[in-house]
Design a protein around this motif. Sequence first.
Motif, PDB file in Angstrom:
ATOM      1  N   LYS A 124      33.551  47.240  35.606  1.00 53.55           N
ATOM      2  CA  LYS A 124      32.736  47.060  37.133  1.00 53.55           C
ATOM      3  C   LYS A 124      33.339  45.691  37.583  1.00 53.55           C
ATOM      4  N   SER A 125      33.598  45.939  39.089  1.00 58.06           N
ATOM      5  CA  SER A 125      33.879  44.609  39.688  1.00 58.06           C
ATOM      6  C   SER A 125      32.618  44.086  40.228  1.00 58.06           C
ATOM      7  N   LEU A 126      32.177  43.039  40.002  1.00 55.86           N
ATOM      8  CA  LEU A 126      30.875  42.525  40.546  1.00 55.86           C
ATOM      9  C   LEU A 126      31.176  41.480  41.984  1.00 55.86           C
ATOM     10  N   HIS A 127      30.729  41.940  43.057  1.00 53.72           N
ATOM     11  CA  HIS A 127      31.046  41.197  44.243  1.00 53.72           C
ATOM     12  C   HIS A 127      30.127  40.399  44.760  1.00 53.72           C
ATOM     13  N   GLU A 128      28.910  40.405  44.102  1.00 55.84           N
ATOM     14  CA  GLU A 128      27.818  39.561  44.689  1.00 55.84           C
ATOM     15  C   GLU A 128      27.489  38.045  44.319  1.00 55.84           C
ATOM     16  N   ASP A 129      27.767  37.890  42.896  1.00 57.10           N
ATOM     17  CA  ASP A 129      27.274  36.716  42.551  1.00 57.10           C
ATOM     18  C   ASP A 129      28.221  35.372  42.628  1.00 57.10           C
ATOM     19  N   PHE A 130      29.434  35.518  43.353  1.00 54.89           N
ATOM     20  CA  PHE A 130      30.296  34.682  43.065  1.00 54.89           C
ATOM     21  C   PHE A 130      31.256  34.140  44.258  1.00 54.89           C
ATOM     22  N   HIS A 131      30.491  33.832  45.223  1.00 53.33           N
ATOM     23  CA  HIS A 131      30.695  33.137  46.511  1.00 53.33           C
ATOM     24  C   HIS A 131      32.496  33.392  46.993  1.00 53.33           C
ATOM     25  N   GLY A 132      32.657  34.593  47.464  1.00 51.41           N
ATOM     26  CA  GLY A 132      33.852  34.454  47.980  1.00 51.41           C
ATOM     27  C   GLY A 132      34.917  35.023  46.616  1.00 51.41           C
ATOM     28  N   LYS A 133      34.594  35.260  45.363  1.00 47.46           N
ATOM     29  CA  LYS A 133      35.317  35.607  44.270  1.00 47.46           C
ATOM     30  C   LYS A 133      34.713  36.887  43.713  1.00 47.46           C
ATOM     31  N   SER A 134      35.418  37.803  43.081  1.00 52.30           N
ATOM     32  CA  SER A 134      34.838  38.859  42.309  1.00 52.30           C
ATOM     33  C   SER A 134      34.803  38.477  40.811  1.00 52.30           C
ATOM     34  N   GLY A 135      33.485  39.058  39.928  1.00 50.43           N
ATOM     35  CA  GLY A 135      33.650  39.047  38.567  1.00 50.43           C
ATOM     36  C   GLY A 135      33.985  40.283  38.281  1.00 50.43           C
ATOM     37  N   ILE A 136      34.606  40.206  36.958  1.00 47.00           N
ATOM     38  CA  ILE A 136      35.000  41.533  36.294  1.00 47.00           C
ATOM     39  C   ILE A 136      34.134  41.667  35.011  1.00 47.00           C
ATOM     40  N   ASP A 137      33.395  42.681  34.835  1.00 49.24           N
ATOM     41  CA  ASP A 137      32.580  43.104  33.548  1.00 49.24           C
ATOM     42  C   ASP A 137      33.313  44.419  32.964  1.00 49.24           C
ATOM     43  N   ALA A 159      25.962  50.812  24.827  1.00 46.18           N
ATOM     44  CA  ALA A 159      24.749  50.514  25.225  1.00 46.18           C
ATOM     45  C   ALA A 159      24.838  49.823  26.586  1.00 46.18           C
ATOM     46  N   PHE A 160      23.830  50.379  27.595  1.00 48.30           N
ATOM     47  CA  PHE A 160      23.679  49.757  28.953  1.00 48.30           C
ATOM     48  C   PHE A 160      23.003  48.417  29.020  1.00 48.30           C
ATOM     49  N   GLY A 161      23.495  47.570  29.915  1.00 51.06           N
ATOM     50  CA  GLY A 161      22.342  46.342  30.206  1.00 51.06           C
ATOM     51  C   GLY A 161      22.935  45.024  29.610  1.00 51.06           C
ATOM     52  N   ALA A 162      24.198  45.209  28.692  1.00 45.14           N
ATOM     53  CA  ALA A 162      24.359  43.728  27.849  1.00 45.14           C
ATOM     54  C   ALA A 162      24.807  42.930  28.952  1.00 45.14           C
ATOM     55  N   ALA A 163      24.870  41.525  28.480  1.00 41.63           N
ATOM     56  CA  ALA A 163      25.848  40.438  29.200  1.00 41.63           C
ATOM     57  C   ALA A 163      26.938  40.874  29.543  1.00 41.63           C
ATOM     58  N   PRO A 164      27.618  40.567  30.600  1.00 43.59           N
ATOM     59  CA  PRO A 164      28.915  40.729  30.790  1.00 43.59           C
ATOM     60  C   PRO A 164      30.001  40.655  29.647  1.00 43.59           C
ATOM     61  N   ASN A 165      30.821  41.516  29.628  1.00 49.83           N
ATOM     62  CA  ASN A 165      31.987  41.464  28.546  1.00 49.83           C
ATOM     63  C   ASN A 165      31.536  41.107  27.279  1.00 49.83           C
ATOM     64  N   THR A 166      30.367  41.271  26.679  1.00 46.64           N
ATOM     65  CA  THR A 166      30.100  41.373  25.340  1.00 46.64           C
ATOM     66  C   THR A 166      30.158  42.483  24.540  1.00 46.64           C
ATOM     67  N   GLN A 167      30.639  43.498  25.430  1.00 50.15           N
ATOM     68  CA  GLN A 167      30.743  44.686  24.712  1.00 50.15           C
ATOM     69  C   GLN A 167      32.075  45.345  24.973  1.00 50.15           C
ATOM     70  N   ALA A 168      32.983  44.506  24.931  1.00 45.56           N
ATOM     71  CA  ALA A 168      34.567  44.832  25.437  1.00 45.56           C
ATOM     72  C   ALA A 168      35.393  44.279  24.259  1.00 45.56           C
ATOM     73  N   CYS A 169      35.930  45.308  23.461  1.00 43.24           N
ATOM     74  CA  CYS A 169      36.595  44.711  22.357  1.00 43.24           C
ATOM     75  C   CYS A 169      38.100  44.548  22.651  1.00 43.24           C
ATOM     76  N   ALA A 170      39.125  44.223  21.734  1.00 39.29           N
ATOM     77  CA  ALA A 170      40.266  44.085  22.150  1.00 39.29           C
ATOM     78  C   ALA A 170      41.085  45.255  23.078  1.00 39.29           C
ATOM     79  N   VAL A 171      40.644  46.684  22.328  1.00 44.71           N
ATOM     80  CA  VAL A 171      41.291  47.727  22.998  1.00 44.71           C
ATOM     81  C   VAL A 171      40.629  47.953  24.681  1.00 44.71           C
TER      82      VAL A 171
END
Length: 483
Positions: free
Chosen positions: A134-147, A29-41
């Motif tokens: 997805k790499s998120l480059h916008e919200d993290f001041h000089g760092k990248s987030g990974i979703d 499903a699209f649009g869930a909070a980051p990393n809430t739909q990523a299992c061990a695999v």
Amino acid sequence: MNQWEVVIGIETHAQLSSVSKIFSGASTAFGAAPNTQACAVDLALPGVLPVLNRKAVECAIRFGLAIGAQVAPKSVFARKNYFYPDLPKGYQISQFELPVVQGGAITVAVGSGDKAYEKTVNLTRAHLEEDAGKSLHEDFHGKSGIDLNRAGTPLLEIVTEPDMRSSDEAVAYARALHALVRWIGICDGNMQEGSFRCDANVSVRRPGAPYGTRREIKNLNSFRFLKEAIDFEVQWQINEIEEGRAIQQATVLFDPDSGETRMMRSKEDAHDYRYFPDPDLLPLLIPADWIDRVRGELPELPNQKRQRFIAQFGLSAYDATTLTASQEIAAYFEAVVGIAGAANAKPCANWVMVDLAARLNKEGREIGESPVSAAQLGGLIQRIADNTISNNIAKKVFEALWNGEGASADEVIEKQGLRQITDSGAIAALVDEVIAANPGNVAEYRAGKEKAFNALVGQVMKAAKGKANPQQVNALLKEKLAG
Ligand code: ADP
Ligand code: MG
């Protein structure tokens, strides 16, 4: 000769509409909070194993059958190795040497009117693979987030031969492919959410020369960007060559704000990815009875329906293409014709493509959300055909139906007294009145001014509150003015 031929091949990533991922049970499903739909695999934790999703394979089979391709009885998943932070395994599971769908073709209508023509685009292959995170480059001041929610989402990568010769052909192909994957229910086609994205490979050559070196424009997520990006790229390549520079194979990005393409990286080759068969997955075997079952479940396809509309209803190729742009439009049109009759197919097509489409467009609605049902529109067209109302009055009735002012055209016509006046005695009386009251116009008409005639017609229609039969008004006026 200063002429250049454009050569385009398109690779499309279509996100398959399965509830869970291609090799894990996590939700797509699209649009869930980051990393809430990523299992061990999806997170590539040690010791986990991929398990292939049957639904994803079924989508690939549907697609293969819909484009007349060979569905491979045996295909193989391979590891495509590269490093990127949103790819925790360090490789993407894809298919390389033996893809699940091989060959096939899509025939599209390009242009309209006199310049319309048909173009067949051959497909090379379509293969199953997993999406990256997805790499998120916008919200993290000089760092990248990974979703990693998107990691492992099933994709079908659909690759054409370098068959297209203009940006218009490329857009016609992309639109037809987009309509097809939605039609057969394998992809929701949502381009904003990235469910359907195109890479355009572009080169130019002198007609008859071997193919030129291509550059690949990545991740175009609208048909407008696809066209703008190709047009810019073609002009850029022609300038480069004409100024004596060679084109380097490269991957480029399109910037919609500047309308330009910009080099992202020099193009990697297959050997850079060190492809090899994934030892964690068995070869994908698709027995003939599975293919037969899927074939039996396929709906009538857009091209079949289009041909049938032309043959059965005598529609033009252009009308038939427009009316088969989606299953919803085609179903609506067929329901309208079902009520109004095949003899009225052309007016039915016009009402659906022009009047209804404009009204829907004005309110940003889909045809499935039309307040005027197909049965109501069919009933309205019947009343035009049997001369109960004129085309002009019909537009009024349509508006009333749109606004819920009656359950049917008949009810609106009766309630609002819109029935056309066809009684020639009644019309003749109105014509006499108008002639008597407008001696100026009458004199002008007799002196040869056609415009004066139209003014008189207008007066009669006004006196009849728009309900007089226009042909009869014209005929009676002419007759009486001549007398
Ligand atoms: P790769 O393995 O690098 O992805 P492919 O041979 O699979 O390259 O081709 C990728 C896409 O590029 C295909 O759609 C193909 O039709 C297209 N293509 C190949 N050569 C050219 C060319 N010279 N000009 C334009 N498109 C091309
Ligand atoms: Mg490729």
